[in-house]
Design a protein around this motif. Structure first.
Motif: not given
Lengths: 177, 274
Positions: A74, A83-86, A88-90, A92-93, A96-97, A99-100
């Protein structure tokens, strides 16, 4: 390798990746990024037209690839925020989506115990009051209801009258028809 | 105590950030000292009181709250955008409409040391149509007892600094005294450990009241950002932030161990029978 050869090679790779579909968006984006670096100023639109890739689609793919490479950036007041955490989380989500979405397909996963299969006998019970009909009759009823609901309604009315008052009989042939 | 009147107000912009992580481009000023923060309209949006909790209350609260084991499985927006996904498989193999944070994401958070649970009373919901104590409180009543002093000290601060909200909140709590938390204006404590929340608004807490947040542990970062007003709060251990949690808020990256306790009153607690 001269510049023209390089561009041709990248174009070939792009065409190949394009054919492989959605999963290759990041690869396409990366190739587009590389290609854009090589192309002369003002030629980018022509190259995309030649490859038959819409400009906005190319921009989306480039953005996706860029995010994959650099993480989310940004630009605010000259500061660059990664933001590496963001990221990473994106990831992961999104996994998961996916997979669902896969799990929600008609085929249940291997560890799932299927519901017991109910064997249909010749006579099946239908919902509502205590009424029985054969499987053939039920199938005929469904087909007839699809074709001509008004006719089925009149037959049903006659059957109802028969069951409550016995005024008019409905033959099996009428139901099967 | 200083007064800070904010001059930026972008509610629509903050809404767009829902479910994403806060970063330093989302705020212009960091509040880390005693401060009453006002919106451009002049309403109190937050009050930060620095280093006021007694070491004993902090030590005792840390001892019990650090035992937290729950996971924020029902806080999808706070976990990250798009993490609310179907979870239960029906007999035909399809997934039900019940949603939660997927297990793979929860596992990832767990590996990072993230925990989240609720202490105290919960009001009735359509799924659980009765008021009750949270599972953590029932299984570990000593934890609930262990936060008594912390809750009472935060309550005193709340009474002094945001009296109008305190009175409104206490009036509701008094209607359900059986569910009151240690005689304070709170009914419930949400506890998070190392949980970097994405932008979210708190649901289920009293609109007229305020949420009181305090931190424990040793950490760096974890600023609480209100993107609507482009302001961030550095709530150090022992400090208390009283704020309107119905505004979008989220945390920046955390390093170390950060336990937060958010004390508030459940919105529908006054509908509970004794």
């Amino acid at each position: 390798m001269d510049k023209k050869e390089m561009i041709d090679q990248l174009k070939c790779k792009l065409k190949d990746a394009w054919l492989r579909g959605k999963a290759q968006r990041i690869e396409i984006g990366t190739l587009l990024l590389e290609l854009r670096k090589e192309v002369e100023h003002g030629e980018w639109g022509k190259v995309l037209a030649e490859l038959k890739i819409p400009t906005t689609t190319a921009a989306d793919y480039i953005q996706e690839a860029s995010r994959q490479i650099h993480g989310f950036r940004k630009f605010e007041g000259g500061k660059v925020v990664v933001d590496s955490e963001a990221a990473e989380m994106q990831h992961a989500v999104a996994s998961a989506a996916a997979e669902v979405a896969r799990d929600n397909s008609p085929e249940p996963p291997a560890n799932h115990k299927p519901a017991p299969v109910i064997e249909l006998s010749e006579h099946v019970r239908v919902k509502g009051p205590v009424l029985f009909c054969s499987a053939d009759q039920k199938a005929a009823f469904k087909a007839a209801k699809k074709e001509n609901p008004a006719r089925v309604y009149s037959i049903f009315q006659k059957a109802l009258l028969e069951s409550i008052g016995g005024q008019e009989e409905v033959s099996d042939e009428t139901l099967a028809a | 105590m200083k007064l800070l009147q904010l001059n930026h107000d972008d509610a629509a912009g903050a809404q767009l950030l829902k479910g994403t992580y806060a970063n330093e481009s989302h705020y212009d000023q960091v509040v880390d000292d005693d401060m009453v923060v006002l919106t451009p309209d002049g309403d109190v949006v937050a009050v930060l009181v620095e280093g006021v909790l007694s070491p004993r209350a902090r030590r005792r609260a840390y001892k019990y709250l650090s035992t937290i084991e729950g996971m924020p499985s029902n806080r999808a927006t706070a976990v990250y955008r798009g993490s609310s996904l179907p979870r239960i498989r029906k007999r035909d193999g399809s997934l039900s409409r019940t949603r939660q944070v997927p297990l793979s994401v929860l596992d990832m958070l767990k590996a990072k040391g993230v925990r989240g649970d609720v202490l105290g009373s919960l009001d009735a919901t359509p799924r659980t149509p009765r008021c009750r104590l949270s599972s953590w409180s029932l299984k570990n009543p000593q934890v609930l007892r262990g936060v008594r002093q912390l809750a009472q000290e935060v309550d005193e601060l709340f009474k002094v600094w945001v009296m109008d909200r305190y009175i409104a909140q206490l009036a509701v709590v008094w209607q359900a005294r059986d569910w009151q938390l240690h005689g304070t204006a709170f009914t419930t404590i949400t506890v998070n450990k190392n949980f970097r929340t994405a932008y979210h608004t708190d649901k289920g807490d009293l609109r007229e009241g305020f949420s009181c947040l305090t931190t424990l542990g040793r950490f760096k970062g974890g600023l609480l950002v209100l993107p609507r007003y482009r302001v961030a709060f550095n709530v150090k251990p022992g400090s208390v932030l009283m704020m309107d949690a119905h505004e979008f808020h989220g945390n920046t990256q955390i390093t170390g161990e950060r336990i937060t306790a958010v004390l508030y009153c459940r919105e529908r607690i006054n509908r509970c029978k004794s």
